[in-house]
Enzyme design. Structure first.
Site, PDB file in Angstrom:
ATOM      1  N   ASN A 287      46.053  18.510  26.260  1.00 51.81           N
ATOM      2  CA  ASN A 287      46.091  17.117  25.811  1.00 51.81           C
ATOM      3  C   ASN A 287      46.260  17.150  24.299  1.00 51.81           C
ATOM      4  O   ASN A 287      45.327  17.469  23.576  1.00 51.81           O
ATOM      5  CB  ASN A 287      44.785  16.405  26.191  1.00 51.81           C
ATOM      6  CG  ASN A 287      44.692  15.022  25.557  1.00 51.81           C
ATOM      7  OD1 ASN A 287      45.704  14.446  25.153  1.00 51.81           O
ATOM      8  ND2 ASN A 287      43.480  14.491  25.462  1.00 51.81           N
TER       9      ASN A 287
ATOM     10  N   LYS B 255      46.780  14.697  22.318  1.00 55.75           N
ATOM     11  CA  LYS B 255      46.289  13.482  21.637  1.00 55.75           C
ATOM     12  C   LYS B 255      47.358  13.010  20.643  1.00 55.75           C
ATOM     13  O   LYS B 255      48.533  13.107  20.938  1.00 55.75           O
ATOM     14  CB  LYS B 255      44.953  13.751  20.941  1.00 55.75           C
ATOM     15  CG  LYS B 255      43.961  14.499  21.811  1.00 55.75           C
ATOM     16  CD  LYS B 255      42.600  14.534  21.199  1.00 55.75           C
ATOM     17  CE  LYS B 255      41.712  15.454  22.028  1.00 55.75           C
ATOM     18  NZ  LYS B 255      40.317  15.177  21.856  1.00 55.75           N
TER      19      LYS B 255
ATOM     20  N   GLU C  24      34.938  15.430  31.694  1.00 56.68           N
ATOM     21  CA  GLU C  24      34.886  15.673  30.251  1.00 56.68           C
ATOM     22  C   GLU C  24      33.663  14.999  29.631  1.00 56.68           C
ATOM     23  O   GLU C  24      33.705  13.799  29.309  1.00 56.68           O
ATOM     24  CB  GLU C  24      36.138  15.106  29.580  1.00 56.68           C
ATOM     25  CG  GLU C  24      37.429  15.729  30.069  1.00 56.68           C
ATOM     26  CD  GLU C  24      38.486  15.682  28.984  1.00 56.68           C
ATOM     27  OE1 GLU C  24      39.024  16.743  28.667  1.00 56.68           O
ATOM     28  OE2 GLU C  24      38.760  14.604  28.446  1.00 56.68           O
TER      29      GLU C  24
ATOM     30  N   GLY D  11      36.008  17.653  21.388  1.00 58.62           N
ATOM     31  CA  GLY D  11      36.357  17.795  19.970  1.00 58.62           C
ATOM     32  C   GLY D  11      35.164  18.083  19.075  1.00 58.62           C
ATOM     33  O   GLY D  11      35.253  17.955  17.862  1.00 58.62           O
TER      34      GLY D  11
ATOM     35  N   SER E 121      35.922  20.995  24.455  1.00 60.83           N
ATOM     36  CA  SER E 121      35.861  22.206  23.627  1.00 60.83           C
ATOM     37  C   SER E 121      36.083  23.492  24.425  1.00 60.83           C
ATOM     38  O   SER E 121      35.496  24.528  24.108  1.00 60.83           O
ATOM     39  CB  SER E 121      34.556  22.265  22.843  1.00 60.83           C
ATOM     40  OG  SER E 121      34.448  21.133  21.987  1.00 60.83           O
TER      41      SER E 121
ATOM     42  N   GLU F 111      38.598   8.735  24.948  1.00 65.98           N
ATOM     43  CA  GLU F 111      39.084   8.131  23.690  1.00 65.98           C
ATOM     44  C   GLU F 111      39.794   6.811  23.970  1.00 65.98           C
ATOM     45  O   GLU F 111      39.780   5.906  23.135  1.00 65.98           O
ATOM     46  CB  GLU F 111      40.004   9.130  22.950  1.00 65.98           C
ATOM     47  CG  GLU F 111      39.193  10.276  22.352  1.00 65.98           C
ATOM     48  CD  GLU F 111      39.983  11.549  22.112  1.00 65.98           C
ATOM     49  OE1 GLU F 111      41.234  11.512  22.160  1.00 65.98           O
ATOM     50  OE2 GLU F 111      39.347  12.589  21.884  1.00 65.98           O
TER      51      GLU F 111
ATOM     52  N   HIS G 287      41.056   8.719  29.638  1.00 67.43           N
ATOM     53  CA  HIS G 287      40.420   9.629  28.681  1.00 67.43           C
ATOM     54  C   HIS G 287      39.344   8.845  27.918  1.00 67.43           C
ATOM     55  O   HIS G 287      39.527   7.656  27.634  1.00 67.43           O
ATOM     56  CB  HIS G 287      41.471  10.188  27.718  1.00 67.43           C
ATOM     57  CG  HIS G 287      40.957  11.324  26.894  1.00 67.43           C
ATOM     58  ND1 HIS G 287      40.165  11.129  25.785  1.00 67.43           N
ATOM     59  CD2 HIS G 287      41.096  12.660  27.030  1.00 67.43           C
ATOM     60  CE1 HIS G 287      39.848  12.306  25.279  1.00 67.43           C
ATOM     61  NE2 HIS G 287      40.406  13.262  26.009  1.00 67.43           N
TER      62      HIS G 287
HETATM   63  C1  PEP Z   1      40.342  16.443  25.367  1.00 60.21           C
HETATM   64  O1  PEP Z   1      40.912  15.830  24.488  1.00 60.21           O
HETATM   65  O2  PEP Z   1      40.516  16.105  26.543  1.00 60.21           O
HETATM   66  C2  PEP Z   1      39.488  17.569  24.990  1.00 60.21           C
HETATM   67  C3  PEP Z   1      38.781  18.160  25.908  1.00 60.21           C
HETATM   68  O3  PEP Z   1      39.500  17.926  23.670  1.00 60.21           O
HETATM   69  P1  PEP Z   1      38.863  19.269  23.039  1.00 60.21           P
HETATM   70  O4  PEP Z   1      39.323  20.421  23.917  1.00 60.21           O
HETATM   71  O5  PEP Z   1      39.452  19.347  21.678  1.00 60.21           O
HETATM   72  O6  PEP Z   1      37.395  19.114  23.076  1.00 60.21           O
END
Ligand code: PEP
Length: 258
Positions: A13, A15, A170, A176, A216, A101, A99
């Site tokens: 992803n 973003k 998630e 992040g 992460s 976000e 997501h």
């Molecule tokens: C994500 O954006 O779905 C995500 C898991 O980001 P990160 O791996 O950077 O934590």
């Protein structure tokens, strides 16, 4: 993971990162070091303007390109939005839906549900995200919250379509932040998601659905997370922006199935 019953999916992803030119650069580097083995499906979900460059670059490969959002309506007066059939026509195979976000920007479970249905209607694979906040985890309501998101997100998805849905767990506190859920924490929730799906659909379909972990995930922790029986892959943000790191995560998915 359990490759006997379901697909392993490693999905990036991006973003709001990378321009179309940077996309081309990434794809050239990624293609040069991409593993040849076929132990998992690979997806890269990129900003809408990068989709043409990504699709062009990956045409002769097995990497599926995806979008990061979709509008649930088929067409019409929705300035700035993109419909599911447009994504298909542009060469997308996947779309991330719900997501955290985007939920933080106001997307509701009802919106997520409408988008999942719209994606399935045109043959896109929805990667439907769910996850709890740190406050919800500390209050001990993670399982209930996730179960609610899954039930609401999947409303109206028929028994014959459920296998096409990929679910990504998630935890919001892990996205992040560099804080990863432990393999045990991630497995516990992914297993509970499969149980919810089993209550809504047949056991066979619950066993066949791919459930990813995201938050992460990186080249260092991927192997251990992916070794869990109900974690069928990863949704990867930061580490998917660097070809070498993304490749190492794909390599980590090459493990004996449980
Ligand atoms: C994500 O954006 O779905 C995500 C898991 O980001 P990160 O791996 O950077 O934590």
């Amino acid at each position: 993971m359990n490759r006997k019953y379901r697909k392993t999916v490693i999905a990036g992803n991006w973003k709001m990162n990378k321009t179309p030119s940077e996309t081309k650069e990434f794809m050239t580097q990624f293609k040069a070091i991409m593993p040849k083995g076929r132990w998992c499906d690979i997806a890269l979900c990129v900003p809408a303007v990068c989709i043409p460059a990504a699709v062009r670059a990956m045409r002769e490969t097995r990497v599926g390109i995806g979008a990061e959002n979709v509008n649930a309506n088929a067409s019409g007066a929705y300035t700035g939005e993109i419909a599911a059939n447009m994504l298909v026509d542009a060469g997308c195979k996947y779309v991330i839906i719900g997501h955290s976000e985007r939920r933080a920007m106001g997307e509701t479970d009802a919106d997520v549900n409408a988008k999942v249905l719209a994606a399935l209607e045109v043959g896109l694979v929805p990667i439907m995200c769910c996850g709890e906040t740190l406050e919800q985890r500390e209050a001990g309501i993670t399982a209930e919250h996730i179960a609610m998101q899954i039930k609401l997100g999947l409303q109206g998805v028929s028994e014959d379509k459920i296998r096409k849905v990929v679910i990504a767990y998630e935890p919001i506190w892990a996205i992040g932040t560099g804080k990863t859920a432990t393999p045990e924490q991630a497995e516990e929730v992914c297993e509970s998601i499969r149980t919810v799906v089993r209550k809504l659909y047949s056991s066979k379909n619950a066993r066949a659905i791919s459930i990813l972990y995201g938050g992460s995930m990186n080249e260092k922790n991927a192997y251990e997370l992916l070794a869990q029986p109900d974690i069928d892959g990863g949704l990867i943000g930061g580490a998917s922006l660097v070809p070498e790191k993304f490749v190492q995560i794909i390599e980590a998915a090459n493990q004996p199935t449980v």
